[in-house]
Design a protein around this motif. Structure first.
Motif, PDB file in Angstrom:
ATOM      1  N   CYS A  90      -1.922   3.401  -8.792  1.00 17.91           N
ATOM      2  CA  CYS A  90      -1.532   2.117  -8.204  1.00 17.91           C
ATOM      3  C   CYS A  90      -2.707   1.154  -8.095  1.00 17.91           C
ATOM      4  O   CYS A  90      -2.516  -0.036  -7.849  1.00 17.91           O
ATOM      5  CB  CYS A  90      -0.776   2.290  -6.886  1.00 17.91           C
ATOM      6  SG  CYS A  90      -1.602   3.240  -5.616  1.00 17.91           S
ATOM      7  N   CYS A  93       1.367   8.275  -3.807  1.00 22.33           N
ATOM      8  CA  CYS A  93       0.835   7.673  -2.577  1.00 22.33           C
ATOM      9  C   CYS A  93       1.968   7.431  -1.583  1.00 22.33           C
ATOM     10  O   CYS A  93       3.064   7.050  -1.984  1.00 22.33           O
ATOM     11  CB  CYS A  93       0.185   6.329  -2.883  1.00 22.33           C
ATOM     12  SG  CYS A  93      -1.319   6.486  -3.821  1.00 22.33           S
ATOM     13  N   LYS A 106       5.407   6.184  -3.530  1.00 21.49           N
ATOM     14  CA  LYS A 106       5.547   4.985  -4.357  1.00 21.49           C
ATOM     15  C   LYS A 106       6.321   5.263  -5.646  1.00 21.49           C
ATOM     16  O   LYS A 106       6.635   6.408  -5.961  1.00 21.49           O
ATOM     17  CB  LYS A 106       4.152   4.433  -4.666  1.00 21.49           C
ATOM     18  CG  LYS A 106       3.429   3.891  -3.417  1.00 21.49           C
ATOM     19  CD  LYS A 106       2.105   3.240  -3.790  1.00 21.49           C
ATOM     20  CE  LYS A 106       1.394   2.724  -2.541  1.00 21.49           C
ATOM     21  NZ  LYS A 106       0.088   2.089  -2.901  1.00 21.49           N
ATOM     22  N   CYS A 150       3.573   6.822  -8.428  1.00 17.15           N
ATOM     23  CA  CYS A 150       2.502   7.741  -8.035  1.00 17.15           C
ATOM     24  C   CYS A 150       2.910   8.394  -6.726  1.00 17.15           C
ATOM     25  O   CYS A 150       3.936   8.056  -6.152  1.00 17.15           O
ATOM     26  CB  CYS A 150       1.173   6.985  -7.875  1.00 17.15           C
ATOM     27  SG  CYS A 150       1.201   5.728  -6.589  1.00 17.15           S
ATOM     28  N   THR A 205      -3.725   4.452  -1.668  1.00 19.11           N
ATOM     29  CA  THR A 205      -3.902   4.067  -3.073  1.00 19.11           C
ATOM     30  C   THR A 205      -4.453   5.242  -3.869  1.00 19.11           C
ATOM     31  O   THR A 205      -4.981   6.199  -3.304  1.00 19.11           O
ATOM     32  CB  THR A 205      -4.900   2.893  -3.208  1.00 19.11           C
ATOM     33  OG1 THR A 205      -6.120   3.274  -2.580  1.00 19.11           O
ATOM     34  CG2 THR A 205      -4.367   1.623  -2.580  1.00 19.11           C
ATOM     35  N   CYS A 206      -4.327   5.144  -5.192  1.00 17.08           N
ATOM     36  CA  CYS A 206      -4.831   6.180  -6.099  1.00 17.08           C
ATOM     37  C   CYS A 206      -5.118   5.507  -7.435  1.00 17.08           C
ATOM     38  O   CYS A 206      -4.819   4.326  -7.601  1.00 17.08           O
ATOM     39  CB  CYS A 206      -3.791   7.295  -6.259  1.00 17.08           C
ATOM     40  SG  CYS A 206      -2.377   6.790  -7.259  1.00 17.08           S
TER      41      CYS A 206
HETATM   42 ZN    ZN Z   1      -0.979   5.480  -5.849  1.00 21.86          ZN
END
Ligand code: ZN
Ligand code: ADP
Ligand code: MG
Length: 476
Positions: A40, A24, A19, A22, A36-37
């Motif tokens: 995000c 991901c 992304k 980030c 996701t993290c």
């Molecule tokens: Zn993320």
């Protein structure tokens, strides 16, 4: 009389591995909300870091369309609340985009080109997806933070043909550059269409409406046609001010109309401000070198095909409109096909069969090497044109195999050997002495009869050129 004015905003999903801010993955996920993290998901304290690959891909487009690539650009926050955006803002580039002032050339029907200005291309993060089910909605954030490149054109287009030509050119270009798969159905190439009209000769622009997220070239043309008619009628009925407002509309596919969605926000409504978590993006020399690795693009290919390969411009435009077709064509030439013949076999024989069988260039059962060899076998008279068609029909439905073996197996080899053809000719002439006499006393038309008889006796396998040549010899 009115003039139509069109400007386009295209959102291209960049095909990066991760992304925009980030690490991901951007790849397809089996379940919701797993790519996701904290960043995000916009959890407090998580910090964004710009994805270098996304920046390089944006720069690559910039270099490809003669734009300025800014060595320093900024990220801004565009504030709005929506459930699929947990931060309640989108990170975008308002004040200084990474790419500014480019140009795209479109081919008009009269054979000339028109320049369409590109205002800027900026990086921004995509939102997630809301899914509405009965009385409740769900949010999937797998897509949240995916890199988008928004490419904004100048209002330089004057009718829907030009708008569609611009979109197709841009679509082809990002695919050649391999910065996006640009799949319209899957939403990785989405387009907002801005349309206004003005009386012919008037300098200033009329009020524009923006039609959001149209996902096919056909709908773009239909939505423009509808809007132009709606705005023109409002003007003629004297209700232009009331009916045509700066607003966002949606294309309703089922009804074939545009419908008002919301009033158009002004920039102030979004409370833009520089993102305090992101330093300005400085591009490095190494990034510039990598961004400048650009393959031959459609305009250059058309020129080369016409000037060096001697093919017609219309054909060159068709072949280069899609990188898969252009690469296929070039691979046919590498395997011995002559350009002009390759064009016919690719654009009519192969494409016709692909369409009929529900295939496309992306999943053709006959690869470029095979078709290239097939075409070269016609050129050197190993098989006839008819034999080539039979061979292609066979290859469409069977696994690919060695062409020479197939020609043998299907009995398609043409007989070009003088001795073998002469033996047949001599038999035919001996059996038709009377006709030979008539021919010799001036009945020229009988030549066709001898050709036909020879071809028939060879069961179609004799090389027609050779048959003609040898018959002429024998009949004097
Ligand atoms: Zn993320
Ligand atoms: P926003 O983000 O608010 O939609 P932008 O300035 O980013 O505004 O995009 C404006 C788009 O609308 C550009 O593609 C521009 O060419 C186009 N445009 C601007 N004015 C007109 C007009 N009068 N008629 C048609 N298109 C217009
Ligand atoms: Mg817009």
């Amino acid at each position: 009389m009115f003039e139509t004015v069109i400007g386009l905003e295209v959102h291209v999903q960049l095909n990066t591995k991760t992304k925009l801010f980030c690490s991901c993955p951007t790849s397809f996920a089996e379940h919701q909300n797993i790519n996701t993290c904290p960043t995000c998901l916009a959890l407090p304290g998580a910090l964004p870091v710009v994805n270098k690959e996304a920046a390089i891909k944006a720069m690559r487009l910039g270099y490809a369309i003669n734009a300025n690539v800014n060595h320093v650009s900024n990220f801004d926050r565009k504030s709005y609340f929506y459930p699929d955006s947990p931060s309640a803002y989108q990170i975008t580039q308002l004040t200084k985009a990474i790419v500014q002032k480019g140009e795209v050339f479109i081919d008009l029907k009269d054979g000339t080109q028109k320049r369409i200005g590109m205002t800027q291309a900026h990086l921004e993060a995509d939102a997630g997806k809301n899914m509405h089910e009965g009385d409740h909605s769900k949010v999937d954030l797998n897509r949240a933070g995916t890199p988008l490149l928004e490419i904004v054109s100048e209002p330089d287009m004057r009718n829907s043909d030009e708008a569609v030509a611009y979109l197709k050119k841009l679509h082809a270009t990002v695919r050649y550059l391999d910065i996006s798969d640009a799949n319209m159905q899957e939403g990785s190439f989405r387009c907002d269409v801005n349309v206004s009209i003005r009386p012919k000769g008037q300098e200033e622009y009329g009020t524009r409406v923006e039609i959001k997220n149209i996902n096919s070239f056909r709908f773009v043309a239909a939505a423009i046609a509808y809007e132009v008619q709606r705005q023109t009628e409002a003007y003629e009925d004297g209700v232009y001010e009331q009916e045509v407002r700066q607003e966002t509309r949606l294309w309703n596919v089922a009804e074939g109309v545009t419908k008002s969605m919301r009033g158009k926000e002004e920039a102030a409504d979004y409370r833009y401000f520089p993102d305090p978590d992101l330093r300005p993006l400085h591009v490095t020399d190494e990034m510039i070198v990598e961004a400048k690795i650009i393959p031959e693009l459609p305009d250059a290919k058309v020129k080369r095909y016409v000037e060096e390969l001697g093919i017609k411009k219309e054909d060159a435009l068709v072949i280069t409109s899609d990188k898969e077709m252009a690469y296929y064509f070039e691979e046919m030439l590498e395997h011995g096909a002559v350009a002009k013949t390759a064009v016919t076999w690719l654009t009519s024989e192969l494409l016709g069969r692909l369409n009929k069988a529900g295939f496309s260039m992306g999943n053709t059962p006959v690869d470029a090497k095979a078709l290239g060899i097939l075409v070269s076998k016609i050129a050197d008279s190993t098989i006839s044109g008819k034999g080539g068609k039979d061979l292609l029909d066979y290859m469409m439905e069977n696994e690919s195999r060695d062409i020479d073996a197939l020609i043998d197996e299907l009995g398609l080899a043409q007989v070009s050997d003088d001795g073998a053809i002469l033996a047949i000719i001599d038999e035919i002439l001996a059996a038709n002495q009377d006709k030979v006499e008539q021919y010799k006393s001036g009945k020229d038309k009988l030549f066709g009869f001898f050709v036909g008889q020879t071809m028939k006796a060879s069961k179609g396998s004799a090389n027609p050129g050779k048959v003609n040549e040898l018959l002429k010899q024998r009949l004097g």
